[in-house]
Design an enzyme around this catalytic site. Sequence first.
Site, PDB file in Angstrom:
ATOM      1  N   HIS A   1     -34.702 -12.385  59.385  1.00 32.77           N
ATOM      2  CA  HIS A   1     -35.410 -12.679  58.112  1.00 32.77           C
ATOM      3  C   HIS A   1     -34.857 -13.792  57.514  1.00 32.77           C
ATOM      4  O   HIS A   1     -35.502 -14.657  56.471  1.00 32.77           O
ATOM      5  CB  HIS A   1     -35.602 -11.570  57.364  1.00 32.77           C
TER       6      HIS A   1
ATOM      7  N   ASN B   1     -39.176 -11.074  48.507  1.00 32.01           N
ATOM      8  CA  ASN B   1     -40.661 -10.902  48.128  1.00 32.01           C
ATOM      9  C   ASN B   1     -40.725 -11.324  46.614  1.00 32.01           C
ATOM     10  O   ASN B   1     -41.814 -11.268  45.933  1.00 32.01           O
ATOM     11  CB  ASN B   1     -41.058  -9.393  48.394  1.00 32.01           C
TER      12      ASN B   1
ATOM     13  N   ASP C   1     -38.732 -17.798  58.418  1.00 34.38           N
ATOM     14  CA  ASP C   1     -38.866 -17.404  59.768  1.00 34.38           C
ATOM     15  C   ASP C   1     -40.184 -17.031  60.162  1.00 34.38           C
ATOM     16  O   ASP C   1     -41.279 -16.974  59.371  1.00 34.38           O
ATOM     17  CB  ASP C   1     -38.003 -15.859  59.706  1.00 34.38           C
TER      18      ASP C   1
ATOM     19  N   ASN D   1     -43.948 -12.356  53.032  1.00 37.11           N
ATOM     20  CA  ASN D   1     -43.598 -11.990  51.647  1.00 37.11           C
ATOM     21  C   ASN D   1     -43.296 -13.076  50.751  1.00 37.11           C
ATOM     22  O   ASN D   1     -43.529 -13.131  49.512  1.00 37.11           O
ATOM     23  CB  ASN D   1     -43.348 -10.586  51.481  1.00 37.11           C
TER      24      ASN D   1
END
Length: 194
Positions: A22, A70, A95, A116
């Site tokens: 991520h 997020n 990513d 997100n």
Amino acid sequence: MSQVTAIIGLGNPGAEYEATRHNAGFWLVDAIARSAHAELRPEKKFFGHYAKVRLGDHELHLLNPATFMNRSGAAVAALCQFFKLAPDNLLVAHDELDLPPGQARYKTGGGHGGHNGLRDIISALGGQKQFHRTRIGIGHPGEARQVTNYVLGRPGKAEQEAIVRALDECIATLPLALDGDWAKAMNQLHSLKP
């Protein structure tokens, strides 16, 4: 089309997330900073790690938000307000599940695709989607319910090497993108084989 003057990497802060898939956006911005002999330093007003660098004829703001993925929008909005940046001055590196490790793509505009970080940035920019993206392939685990553990997991050695090759190619094509020659930058980057 406005010129890109800021590159934002998406990821999660903290040592436990540093090597996870991520954080591929962070990896690219870190690599750009290294190539410019600069160091990202904590900057409270941008809620992240920031550096101003020069690449060729271009001055660039580099930012890795220190908020969680997020909540990335707060950092992006703060940078935009401070430097009076429009969405199309931004290149957001993140990513991408829909690309295999070793591939990367440039894209301008579009939705968040369930990401997100992108979702929060679009919201923080008042629904504006016309920023540039660098989508860094990490592959897909195969099932939707495995995605969270997958993106928060570490890539294997071969996978990591493929991602690093893609990051190197992103940096190689960046001067074209910064000069506004998106077609040539895309052609070169998109021909990269995983």
